[in-house]
Design a protein around this motif. Structure first.
Motif, mmCIF file in Angstrom:
data_model
loop_
_atom_site.group_PDB
_atom_site.id
_atom_site.type_symbol
_atom_site.label_atom_id
_atom_site.label_comp_id
_atom_site.label_asym_id
_atom_site.label_seq_id
_atom_site.Cartn_x
_atom_site.Cartn_y
_atom_site.Cartn_z
ATOM 1 N N VAL A 172 0.843 -1.193 0.000
ATOM 2 C CA VAL A 172 0.000 0.000 0.000
ATOM 3 C C VAL A 172 0.874 1.237 0.000
ATOM 4 C CG1 VAL A 172 -1.916 -1.132 1.191
ATOM 5 C CG2 VAL A 172 -0.154 0.051 2.513
ATOM 6 N N MET A 173 0.238 2.365 -0.207
ATOM 7 C CA MET A 173 0.926 3.650 -0.130
ATOM 8 C C MET A 173 0.821 4.194 1.286
ATOM 9 S SD MET A 173 2.071 3.986 -3.147
ATOM 10 C CE MET A 173 2.623 5.689 -3.117
ATOM 11 N N ALA A 174 1.757 5.027 1.639
ATOM 12 C CA ALA A 174 1.720 5.663 2.955
ATOM 13 C C ALA A 174 0.397 6.393 3.132
ATOM 14 C CB ALA A 174 2.882 6.627 3.102
ATOM 15 N N ASP A 229 6.443 1.078 8.793
ATOM 16 C CA ASP A 229 5.622 -0.061 9.202
ATOM 17 C C ASP A 229 5.888 -1.288 8.328
ATOM 18 O OD1 ASP A 229 2.909 2.214 9.758
ATOM 19 O OD2 ASP A 229 4.217 1.305 11.275
ATOM 20 N N THR A 230 6.678 -1.116 7.304
ATOM 21 C CA THR A 230 6.999 -2.229 6.418
ATOM 22 C C THR A 230 7.702 -3.335 7.185
ATOM 23 O OG1 THR A 230 7.167 -0.815 4.462
ATOM 24 C CG2 THR A 230 8.339 -2.924 4.399
ATOM 25 N N GLN A 249 -6.127 -3.913 12.666
ATOM 26 C CA GLN A 249 -6.494 -2.836 11.752
ATOM 27 C C GLN A 249 -5.378 -1.806 11.781
ATOM 28 O OE1 GLN A 249 -9.225 -2.396 9.664
ATOM 29 N NE2 GLN A 249 -8.155 -0.556 8.965
ATOM 30 N N MET A 250 -4.809 -1.557 10.631
ATOM 31 C CA MET A 250 -3.674 -0.640 10.536
ATOM 32 C C MET A 250 -4.073 0.547 9.667
ATOM 33 S SD MET A 250 -0.562 -3.387 10.086
ATOM 34 C CE MET A 250 -1.114 -3.887 8.457
ATOM 35 N N ASP A 251 -4.165 1.705 10.266
ATOM 36 C CA ASP A 251 -4.534 2.926 9.558
ATOM 37 C C ASP A 251 -3.357 3.878 9.491
ATOM 38 O OD1 ASP A 251 -7.658 2.708 11.308
ATOM 39 O OD2 ASP A 251 -7.241 2.081 9.246
ATOM 40 N N ASN A 252 -3.431 4.776 8.543
ATOM 41 C CA ASN A 252 -2.376 5.780 8.383
ATOM 42 C C ASN A 252 -0.995 5.116 8.385
ATOM 43 O OD1 ASN A 252 -1.162 8.295 8.136
ATOM 44 N ND2 ASN A 252 -1.213 8.708 10.330
ATOM 45 N N LEU A 253 -0.856 4.135 7.541
ATOM 46 C CA LEU A 253 0.389 3.379 7.501
ATOM 47 C C LEU A 253 1.558 4.250 7.069
ATOM 48 C CD1 LEU A 253 -1.030 0.069 6.084
ATOM 49 C CD2 LEU A 253 0.404 0.247 8.126
ATOM 50 N N LYS A 254 2.710 3.939 7.629
ATOM 51 C CA LYS A 254 3.930 4.661 7.332
ATOM 52 C C LYS A 254 4.937 3.703 6.696
ATOM 53 C CE LYS A 254 3.257 7.651 11.362
ATOM 54 N NZ LYS A 254 3.854 8.170 12.611
ATOM 55 N N VAL A 255 5.901 4.276 6.017
ATOM 56 C CA VAL A 255 6.922 3.458 5.368
ATOM 57 C C VAL A 255 7.622 2.566 6.398
ATOM 58 C CG1 VAL A 255 9.108 3.508 4.126
ATOM 59 C CG2 VAL A 255 7.283 5.096 3.501
ATOM 60 N N GLY A 309 3.940 -15.630 9.039
ATOM 61 C CA GLY A 309 3.848 -14.197 8.846
ATOM 62 C C GLY A 309 3.200 -13.791 7.545
ATOM 63 N N THR A 310 2.811 -12.526 7.504
ATOM 64 C CA THR A 310 2.252 -11.944 6.289
ATOM 65 C C THR A 310 2.971 -10.623 6.033
ATOM 66 O OG1 THR A 310 0.193 -11.265 5.194
ATOM 67 C CG2 THR A 310 0.342 -10.828 7.555
ATOM 68 N N GLN A 311 3.360 -10.410 4.790
ATOM 69 C CA GLN A 311 4.184 -9.253 4.449
ATOM 70 C C GLN A 311 3.337 -8.002 4.273
ATOM 71 O OE1 GLN A 311 7.740 -8.998 3.839
ATOM 72 N NE2 GLN A 311 7.212 -6.814 3.815
ATOM 73 N N VAL A 312 3.784 -6.935 4.897
ATOM 74 C CA VAL A 312 3.175 -5.620 4.721
ATOM 75 C C VAL A 312 4.254 -4.691 4.180
ATOM 76 C CG1 VAL A 312 2.168 -3.626 5.869
ATOM 77 C CG2 VAL A 312 1.465 -5.939 6.530
ATOM 78 N N THR A 313 3.982 -4.090 3.045
ATOM 79 C CA THR A 313 4.922 -3.168 2.422
ATOM 80 C C THR A 313 4.235 -1.828 2.206
ATOM 81 O OG1 THR A 313 6.040 -4.991 1.293
ATOM 82 C CG2 THR A 313 6.452 -2.767 0.474
ATOM 83 N N VAL A 314 4.835 -0.785 2.749
ATOM 84 C CA VAL A 314 4.274 0.557 2.634
ATOM 85 C C VAL A 314 5.267 1.421 1.861
ATOM 86 C CG1 VAL A 314 3.308 2.512 3.862
ATOM 87 C CG2 VAL A 314 3.156 0.222 4.860
#
Length: 125
Positions: free
Chosen positions: A11-13, A89-90, A81-87, A118-123
């Motif tokens: 996702v995007m920041a 947080d990757t 629930q992750m809101d307002n994700l930041k780089v 695990g599950t990958q989250v990329t911001v």
């Protein structure tokens, strides 16, 4: 208990993601559930955790106010629930179950934990 985390993605920041942690086994409600993450080259870090009943939750300062943990013991599922994700947080995100909330707040070699894959989250910025 066996756990399976899912819901990661790219996702995007500023955007949001919701991770799920589905448990198998009959006694999910007896376990506290926590979320942890590990970024490349870094140690695993605590993100947050919830008591077995879901009435108490704790969060790391880095995510407080942006991340929310919930659970449904009937569905044997916990969510992050992750809101307002930041780089920053990757990371790879993991869910874990422990006998007590305290055991998740500070991992101990004498405690028993159940970890999900695990599950990958990329911001991206």
């Amino acid at each position: 208990v066996q756990l399976q985390a899912s819901g990661g993605g790219s996702v995007m920041a500023g955007e949001s993601l919701r991770l799920s942690c589905v448990a198998s086994g009959r006694y999910f409600r007896n376990y506290a559930v926590g979320w942890f993450r590990q970024a490349p080259g870094q140690e695993r870090e605590f993100v947050g955790a919830t008591h077995g009943s879901g009435t108490m939750t704790y969060y790391a300062d880095a995510v407080k106010g942006r991340f929310t943990i919930s659970r449904d013991n009937v569905e044997r599922t916990a969510w992050l629930q992750m809101d307002n994700l930041k780089v920053e947080d990757t990371a790879i995100y993991y869910c874990a179950a422990g006998n007590t909330l305290q055991a998740l707040l500070k991992l101990s070699p004498v405690e028993t934990y159940y970890w999900g894959r695990g599950t990958q989250v990329t911001v991206s910025s």
